[in-house]
Motif scaffolding. Structure first.
Motif, PDB file in Angstrom:
ATOM      1  N   TYR A   7      10.282  -9.414   0.833  1.00  0.00           N
ATOM      2  CA  TYR A   7       9.254  -9.167   1.856  1.00  0.00           C
ATOM      3  C   TYR A   7       7.856  -9.456   1.295  1.00  0.00           C
ATOM      4  CZ  TYR A   7       5.501  -6.540   3.856  1.00  0.00           C
ATOM      5  OH  TYR A   7       4.261  -6.197   4.310  1.00  0.00           O
ATOM      6  N   LEU A   8       7.570  -8.906   0.117  1.00  0.00           N
ATOM      7  CA  LEU A   8       6.232  -9.073  -0.472  1.00  0.00           C
ATOM      8  C   LEU A   8       5.935 -10.545  -0.757  1.00  0.00           C
ATOM      9  CD1 LEU A   8       6.052  -6.040  -2.947  1.00  0.00           C
ATOM     10  CD2 LEU A   8       4.711  -6.357  -0.864  1.00  0.00           C
ATOM     11  N   ALA A   9       6.927 -11.272  -1.294  1.00  0.00           N
ATOM     12  CA  ALA A   9       6.718 -12.687  -1.628  1.00  0.00           C
ATOM     13  C   ALA A   9       6.467 -13.513  -0.366  1.00  0.00           C
ATOM     14  CB  ALA A   9       7.938 -13.222  -2.380  1.00  0.00           C
ATOM     15  N   CYS A  31       5.332 -12.507   2.518  1.00  0.00           N
ATOM     16  CA  CYS A  31       4.065 -12.093   3.111  1.00  0.00           C
ATOM     17  C   CYS A  31       2.887 -12.736   2.375  1.00  0.00           C
ATOM     18  CB  CYS A  31       3.971 -10.573   3.022  1.00  0.00           C
ATOM     19  SG  CYS A  31       2.937  -9.891   4.265  1.00  0.00           S
ATOM     20  N   MET A  32       2.930 -12.691   1.052  1.00  0.00           N
ATOM     21  CA  MET A  32       1.836 -13.250   0.255  1.00  0.00           C
ATOM     22  C   MET A  32       1.751 -14.766   0.453  1.00  0.00           C
ATOM     23  SD  MET A  32       0.316 -10.811  -1.140  1.00  0.00           S
ATOM     24  CE  MET A  32      -0.749 -11.787  -2.179  1.00  0.00           C
ATOM     25  N   ALA A  33       2.903 -15.430   0.463  1.00  0.00           N
ATOM     26  CA  ALA A  33       2.912 -16.891   0.621  1.00  0.00           C
ATOM     27  C   ALA A  33       2.295 -17.286   1.960  1.00  0.00           C
ATOM     28  CB  ALA A  33       4.345 -17.408   0.520  1.00  0.00           C
ATOM     29  N   ALA A  34       2.686 -16.586   3.035  1.00  0.00           N
ATOM     30  CA  ALA A  34       2.159 -16.900   4.366  1.00  0.00           C
ATOM     31  C   ALA A  34       0.657 -16.633   4.430  1.00  0.00           C
ATOM     32  CB  ALA A  34       2.890 -16.076   5.423  1.00  0.00           C
ATOM     33  N   GLY A  35       0.232 -15.514   3.851  1.00  0.00           N
ATOM     34  CA  GLY A  35      -1.185 -15.143   3.891  1.00  0.00           C
ATOM     35  C   GLY A  35      -2.055 -16.138   3.151  1.00  0.00           C
ATOM     36  N   ILE A  36      -1.621 -16.555   1.961  1.00  0.00           N
ATOM     37  CA  ILE A  36      -2.428 -17.473   1.146  1.00  0.00           C
ATOM     38  C   ILE A  36      -2.405 -18.881   1.751  1.00  0.00           C
ATOM     39  CG2 ILE A  36      -2.554 -18.570  -1.139  1.00  0.00           C
ATOM     40  CD1 ILE A  36      -1.521 -15.851  -2.266  1.00  0.00           C
ATOM     41  N   TRP A  37      -1.279 -19.245   2.375  1.00  0.00           N
ATOM     42  CA  TRP A  37      -1.140 -20.579   2.974  1.00  0.00           C
ATOM     43  C   TRP A  37      -2.171 -20.806   4.083  1.00  0.00           C
ATOM     44  CZ3 TRP A  37       0.902 -22.614   7.750  1.00  0.00           C
ATOM     45  CH2 TRP A  37       1.181 -23.986   7.699  1.00  0.00           C
ATOM     46  N   MET A  38      -2.530 -19.754   4.824  1.00  0.00           N
ATOM     47  CA  MET A  38      -3.460 -19.889   5.953  1.00  0.00           C
ATOM     48  C   MET A  38      -4.895 -20.162   5.501  1.00  0.00           C
ATOM     49  SD  MET A  38      -1.811 -19.857   8.724  1.00  0.00           S
ATOM     50  CE  MET A  38      -3.013 -19.607  10.028  1.00  0.00           C
ATOM     51  N   ARG A  39      -5.153 -20.022   4.205  1.00  0.00           N
ATOM     52  CA  ARG A  39      -6.502 -20.219   3.676  1.00  0.00           C
ATOM     53  C   ARG A  39      -7.027 -21.619   4.007  1.00  0.00           C
ATOM     54  NH1 ARG A  39      -8.172 -22.606  -1.171  1.00  0.00           N
ATOM     55  NH2 ARG A  39     -10.175 -21.833  -1.932  1.00  0.00           N
ATOM     56  N   ALA A  54       0.643  -3.863  14.619  1.00  0.00           N
ATOM     57  CA  ALA A  54       0.793  -3.736  13.162  1.00  0.00           C
ATOM     58  C   ALA A  54      -0.417  -3.053  12.537  1.00  0.00           C
ATOM     59  CB  ALA A  54       0.997  -5.116  12.541  1.00  0.00           C
ATOM     60  N   THR A  55      -1.607  -3.412  13.011  1.00  0.00           N
ATOM     61  CA  THR A  55      -2.828  -2.851  12.412  1.00  0.00           C
ATOM     62  C   THR A  55      -2.970  -1.370  12.720  1.00  0.00           C
ATOM     63  OG1 THR A  55      -3.934  -4.968  12.576  1.00  0.00           O
ATOM     64  CG2 THR A  55      -5.350  -3.053  12.348  1.00  0.00           C
ATOM     65  N   LEU A  97       4.472 -10.995  10.507  1.00  0.00           N
ATOM     66  CA  LEU A  97       5.633 -10.712   9.645  1.00  0.00           C
ATOM     67  C   LEU A  97       5.799  -9.205   9.455  1.00  0.00           C
ATOM     68  CD1 LEU A  97       5.081 -13.456   6.900  1.00  0.00           C
ATOM     69  CD2 LEU A  97       6.717 -13.500   8.792  1.00  0.00           C
ATOM     70  N   GLN A  98       4.665  -8.524   9.269  1.00  0.00           N
ATOM     71  CA  GLN A  98       4.713  -7.075   9.039  1.00  0.00           C
ATOM     72  C   GLN A  98       5.158  -6.339  10.297  1.00  0.00           C
ATOM     73  OE1 GLN A  98       0.744  -7.098   7.654  1.00  0.00           O
ATOM     74  NE2 GLN A  98       1.309  -7.562   5.551  1.00  0.00           N
ATOM     75  N   PHE A  99       4.770  -6.842  11.462  1.00  0.00           N
ATOM     76  CA  PHE A  99       5.203  -6.255  12.734  1.00  0.00           C
ATOM     77  C   PHE A  99       6.730  -6.305  12.857  1.00  0.00           C
ATOM     78  CE2 PHE A  99       6.488  -7.427  17.111  1.00  0.00           C
ATOM     79  CZ  PHE A  99       6.169  -6.254  17.774  1.00  0.00           C
ATOM     80  N   LEU A 100       7.321  -7.442  12.466  1.00  0.00           N
ATOM     81  CA  LEU A 100       8.780  -7.590  12.554  1.00  0.00           C
ATOM     82  C   LEU A 100       9.488  -6.631  11.593  1.00  0.00           C
ATOM     83  CD1 LEU A 100       9.143 -11.498  12.708  1.00  0.00           C
ATOM     84  CD2 LEU A 100       9.153  -9.883  14.606  1.00  0.00           C
ATOM     85  N   VAL A 101       9.047  -6.636  10.332  1.00  0.00           N
ATOM     86  CA  VAL A 101       9.694  -5.789   9.307  1.00  0.00           C
ATOM     87  C   VAL A 101       9.518  -4.312   9.657  1.00  0.00           C
ATOM     88  CG1 VAL A 101       9.646  -5.154   6.858  1.00  0.00           C
ATOM     89  CG2 VAL A 101       9.415  -7.535   7.523  1.00  0.00           C
TER      90      VAL A 101
END
Lengths: 495, 52
Positions: free
Chosen positions: A14-16, A18-26, A53-54, A186-190
């Motif tokens: 999950y963490l990997a 999430c981080m990949a998706a977040g950094i990719w949007m940069r 989610a928020t 992603l966090q909403f789904l999990v």
């Protein structure tokens, strides 16, 4: 409860991801507009996922479960009122429609259009102070959940939450709202899967009819622990009561239209209609936001009542995670921990970005003689995200709050909601409102709750009286202040 | 179980669990498409900026 290899695999995956998706949007961030409000390109379903989610963090799960533990299912009445508030605002467009149409990036920005640049700055200060102090407790309560539900050594709390905050800071500072939206999804789904699974497991373990009987026995005083509040009837004198529920309804309407992290989704929406649909479709979600963790808290009460009382060192706040750590089967604990990490990370990222945007947009920008370059604006906002992260670490995690500081936190939240809500309503719907009234509302909204804090304990003033007074004083300040200014200086309603 | 409040909360608990399950499934699919559209829009904007 010990985490197995399967649990760790779920959490790390999950963490990997999430981080990949977040950094990719940069790569899509070109300026502050993309960074702060995602270029205003957000559609309704992504808005629902992001808002849900928020506004459901680990801190939310902790305090709603505590309500369930102390007040039974009646404590979830606040969630019903919150859902009603969101539906009403979504149906009528009250405040959010003209706010989105105005095309502003933050609420205080509207106050410059309507009142003056100084009102914008002062309101921005209130928003930031209330928001940051509110957020200061998130990390510690989130850490408490993780420590109690997994059986981690308590001294790991600070380090676990520091690493978690570091991960959130990395993708939020790089990708802004674009990263927040994708990771929120992603966090909403999990989180959704984790909450459903946990609720079903709790119902299976506690048993529906058995749980009702246990709570009724505890209310009658014939169980291992005494429940001092009616577990099902919120109107009962021992429970929340009419006055408190009415106060909560007012507070929830104010929060739905004024709380900047919620409003940032309105301002990122494609148009006002999208924002209204997002509110209506998300409204029932807020019932579960209070009720499902409240169910876990009530089940924890019934479980420990049957054991004869709470174990040593466990409080009403930590009883629920302790209970989940006992009942969740191996394999599920990894999913639940991933879900709770998702709840914490989505809330932290949304809040970090929101308060950084307000500081940049409403406190720093109005003071600059020469506007910054687009790259300079983006760099400044990113640095503010990191700065707020550092503040959170020292304020909420490494610094032990003294008891009375918690009262102070509740009061600062009320100052923000009462005064800024009054400014929004008057600014949008009362043509006679002016800057003098706005100053008076901000100051009166602040003086009221602080005075109640100082004398409230001495005179045993109920929270609903203190809360209503803040709104009444802010409204009185706005009306008297505006009417005391010459009529010709008052502008017509701007929107 | 004769208490109407017990019935009220029981319905809301089951309704909330069902609603959360539905949201994850339905909004999950729809919001995934929203993200795809968002990325496509941002790519088009970037391509437009490079050309100009």
């Amino acid at each position: 409860m010990t985490l197995t290899a399967l649990d760790w695999l779920i959490i790390i995956s999950y963490l990997a991801g999430c981080m990949a998706a977040g950094i990719w949007m940069r790569r899509y961030v070109r300026g502050v507009e993309e960074f702060a409000v995602a270029g205003r390109e957000m559609n309704v379903n992504l808005g629902i996922a992001s808002l849900a989610a928020t506004e459901l963090g680990l801190v939310t799960i902790m305090y709603t479960a505590q309500l369930g533990f102390e007040k039974g299912l009646a404590g979830a009445s606040i969630g019903v009122l919150m859902a009603a508030a969101f539906y009403l605002v979504g149906r009528t467009g009250f405040i959010i429609k003209p706010l989105r149409t105005a095309g502003v990036m933050t609420i205080p920005e509207l106050f410059e259009q309507r009142f003056s640049v100084r009102v914008r700055w002062l309101a921005g200060l209130f928003v930031v102070l209330g928001g940051l102090l509110n957020m200061g407790i998130f990390l510690r309560l989130g850490g408490e959940f993780l420590v109690w539900s997994t059986g981690l050594p308590p001294h790991w709390l600070e380090w676990v939450m520091t690493i978690l905050l570091g991960l959130v800071l990395l993708y939020t500072a790089l990708g802004g709202m674009l990263s927040v939206l994708v990771t929120d999804y992603l966090q909403f789904l999990v989180m959704g899967v984790g909450i459903v699974v946990t609720s079903v497991l709790v119902l299976i373990h506690a048993g529906g009819f058995e749980l009702v009987a246990s709570l009724q026995a505890a209310w009658a005083g014939s169980a291992g622990m005494k429940l001092n509040s009616h577990p099902f009837n919120p109107f009962h004198g021992s429970s929340l009561g009419w006055g408190y529920l009415l106060w909560m309804l007012v507070l929830q309407v104010a929060a739905a239209t004024t709380w900047q992290t919620v409003i940032s989704r309105v301002l990122a929406a494609k148009d006002a209609g999208t924002a209204q649909r997002m509110y209506r479709r998300t409204s029932f979600y807020f019932v579960g936001r209070f009720l499902l963790p409240g169910l876990w808290g009530a089940a924890a009460f019934a479980y420990f009542a049957a054991q004869g009382g709470l174990p040593e060192g466990v409080s009403s706040l930590t009883a629920m995670p302790h209970y989940l750590g006992i009942i969740l089967p191996v394999g599920f604990i990894g999913l639940v921990i991933a879900a709770m990490l998702a709840a914490e990370m989505s809330t932290d990222s949304g809040y970090l970005l929101t308060w950084a945007t307000v500081i940049y947009n409403d406190l720093i920008t109005p003071c600059l003689k020469n506007p910054l370059s687009p790259k300079g604006r983006l760099l400044l906002t990113r640095l503010l995200v990191l700065g707020i992260g550092v503040f959170l670490l020292f304020y909420g995690l490494w610094y032990e709050l003294p008891g009375n500081a918690w009262d102070y936190l509740a009061v600062t939240g009320n100052i923000y909601l009462a005064s800024v809500f009054t400014l929004l309503v008057a600014g949008l719907y009362w043509p006679r409102a002016n800057a003098r009234g706005a100053y008076a509302a901000l100051i009166m909204g602040a003086i009221g709750p602080v005075t109640f804090l100082l004398i409230g304990k001495k005179f045993s003033i109920p929270p609903e009286v203190a809360g209503f007074s803040a709104f009444a004083l802010a409204a009185l300040g706005m009306i008297l202040g505006s009417l005391s200014a010459p009529a010709q200086t008052a502008r017509p309603a701007a929107l | 179980m004769k208490d109407p409040f017990v019935l009220f909360w029981a319905v809301l608990i089951l309704g909330s669990i069902a609603w959360y399950g539905f949201l994850v499934f339905y909004v999950g699919i729809k919001a995934g498409r929203d993200i795809r559209d968002l990325i496509r829009t941002l790519r088009e904007q970037q391509a437009g900026n490079k050309k100009s």
